[in-house]
Write a protein that holds these residues in place. Sequence first.
Motif, PDB file in Angstrom:
ATOM      1  N   ASN A 115     -69.874  60.258   4.768  1.00 28.66           N
ATOM      2  CA  ASN A 115     -70.255  61.263   5.932  1.00 28.66           C
ATOM      3  C   ASN A 115     -71.839  61.956   5.654  1.00 28.66           C
ATOM      4  O   ASN A 115     -72.082  62.887   5.708  1.00 28.66           O
ATOM      5  CB  ASN A 115     -69.449  62.466   6.188  1.00 28.66           C
TER       6      ASN A 115
ATOM      7  N   ALA B 128     -65.249  69.724  18.622  1.00 31.16           N
ATOM      8  CA  ALA B 128     -64.535  70.907  17.963  1.00 31.16           C
ATOM      9  C   ALA B 128     -65.322  71.231  16.636  1.00 31.16           C
ATOM     10  O   ALA B 128     -65.102  72.130  15.902  1.00 31.16           O
ATOM     11  CB  ALA B 128     -63.103  70.524  17.599  1.00 31.16           C
ATOM     12  N   ILE B 129     -66.234  70.521  16.338  1.00 31.61           N
ATOM     13  CA  ILE B 129     -66.907  70.608  14.993  1.00 31.61           C
ATOM     14  C   ILE B 129     -67.889  71.645  15.067  1.00 31.61           C
ATOM     15  O   ILE B 129     -68.842  71.509  16.335  1.00 31.61           O
ATOM     16  CB  ILE B 129     -67.338  69.353  14.496  1.00 31.61           C
TER      17      ILE B 129
ATOM     18  N   THR C 181     -70.430  63.117  11.222  1.00 29.98           N
ATOM     19  CA  THR C 181     -69.124  63.815  11.382  1.00 29.98           C
ATOM     20  C   THR C 181     -68.800  62.602  12.466  1.00 29.98           C
ATOM     21  O   THR C 181     -69.308  61.957  13.231  1.00 29.98           O
ATOM     22  CB  THR C 181     -69.158  64.834  11.932  1.00 29.98           C
ATOM     23  N   GLN C 182     -67.547  62.197  11.706  1.00 36.66           N
ATOM     24  CA  GLN C 182     -66.787  61.225  12.682  1.00 36.66           C
ATOM     25  C   GLN C 182     -65.467  61.870  13.297  1.00 36.66           C
ATOM     26  O   GLN C 182     -64.800  62.509  12.558  1.00 36.66           O
ATOM     27  CB  GLN C 182     -66.406  59.946  11.777  1.00 36.66           C
ATOM     28  N   THR C 183     -65.822  62.251  14.392  1.00 41.30           N
ATOM     29  CA  THR C 183     -64.668  62.849  15.213  1.00 41.30           C
ATOM     30  C   THR C 183     -64.450  62.549  16.749  1.00 41.30           C
ATOM     31  O   THR C 183     -64.854  61.491  17.119  1.00 41.30           O
ATOM     32  CB  THR C 183     -65.266  64.515  15.230  1.00 41.30           C
ATOM     33  N   SER C 184     -63.930  63.311  17.300  1.00 41.38           N
ATOM     34  CA  SER C 184     -63.509  63.193  18.913  1.00 41.38           C
ATOM     35  C   SER C 184     -64.503  63.901  19.630  1.00 41.38           C
ATOM     36  O   SER C 184     -64.589  65.141  19.471  1.00 41.38           O
ATOM     37  CB  SER C 184     -62.114  63.368  19.058  1.00 41.38           C
TER      38      SER C 184
ATOM     39  N   SER D 120     -63.598  58.623  20.287  1.00 48.75           N
ATOM     40  CA  SER D 120     -63.915  58.629  18.817  1.00 48.75           C
ATOM     41  C   SER D 120     -65.465  58.289  18.704  1.00 48.75           C
ATOM     42  O   SER D 120     -65.833  57.260  19.485  1.00 48.75           O
ATOM     43  CB  SER D 120     -63.354  57.731  17.974  1.00 48.75           C
TER      44      SER D 120
ATOM     45  N   ARG E  23     -59.614  69.242  11.020  1.00 52.17           N
ATOM     46  CA  ARG E  23     -59.814  68.492  12.388  1.00 52.17           C
ATOM     47  C   ARG E  23     -58.725  68.967  13.261  1.00 52.17           C
ATOM     48  O   ARG E  23     -57.701  69.083  13.079  1.00 52.17           O
ATOM     49  CB  ARG E  23     -59.961  67.114  12.391  1.00 52.17           C
TER      50      ARG E  23
ATOM     51  N   GLU F  48     -56.890  64.582  16.871  1.00 44.36           N
ATOM     52  CA  GLU F  48     -57.363  63.435  16.316  1.00 44.36           C
ATOM     53  C   GLU F  48     -56.547  62.403  15.365  1.00 44.36           C
ATOM     54  O   GLU F  48     -56.969  61.379  14.829  1.00 44.36           O
ATOM     55  CB  GLU F  48     -58.803  63.840  15.354  1.00 44.36           C
TER      56      GLU F  48
END
Lengths: 229, 98
Positions: free
Chosen positions: A79, A154-155, A168-171, A176, B12, B16
């Motif tokens: 990351n 949400a980050i 950041t690897q997220t939704s 994704s 998270r 997810e």
Amino acid sequence: MIDPAASAYRSPLYRRLATDGAVWREMNDTVVAASVSRRGAGGDIQITDLSPLPRLGFKGRGTIPAMQARGIIAEATPNQAFRQADGGLCLVLGAGEVILLPNLDGQGERLAQLEADWRIEDEERTYPLRRRDSHAWLAVSGKALPDMFSKICAIDLRPNKFADLSITQTSIAKMSAILTRADVGGKTVFHLLVDSAAALYFCNCLLDAAAEFGGRLVGLNELQKSEGG
Amino acid sequence: MKILTCPINGPRNISEFVWGGEVKEMPDPATATDAEWSEYLFLDNNRAGEIFEWWLHAPTNTWFIAHRNTVTDVVLETMTVDTYFARRAKAERAEEEA
């Protein structure tokens, strides 16, 4: 008149860009939207489609040493992105996976060379992945970035919490996504890589979230202008 | 929304993540009976108490292990697969020595 559909590497978003009145420009082996003419200057969010530009991934246990052996700046810190001498980026996604992004001039020779020079006989425990086919690439910039992203992700992406070159690897918008902050000429820019098959859905989600901030699609020329400072 | 902590990517939203079932020993596929194999594939112990489970952080495709109490639904700890198996090997060695 340049026809984006004639390019083998057309963007999955070319129809969407054409709807907004994109003016096309040839760039190496592809066609990009140089500008997107629409009444009203860009508000606090600008979205640039970088999907036609080249990019390449490598995956496997030996990926980081293999990248370093090729003169690419990279460390085994998941990351984290690393700026290259030519302005490109090496995104370290995990202990054994990277994605290489070119600078905004979109020169693909170096990446093509890396892919062509790879041989399984070298037993480096890494293998190339054609991320140009799998992932769409959008650059999002503007004053309202954290506010806009708080609606779909949400980050905590506030500039003081999410430093330059963080990944950041997220939704994001229920998809994704790989989000990398890589500032251009002092301006905060989020690079987004998402499944190319759903690029149109994703782009529309971004535009919807950006609407209240006057966000819109812009051409590559505008992003390159910020590069100049 | 519930929050789960991926050992690689941090805390998270639970949306997810994908549950991957209990951590269990795989019987030898060459010698296992059909009953043993289908038990391994399809059946869980479903123990009330603390168990170890596989979880997947979908956006990064990261499989990891969570230590969860199924009665209280509290996740006590999450760890990488390497950490889990290193710990287990250490515990087994200690047991052998004792």
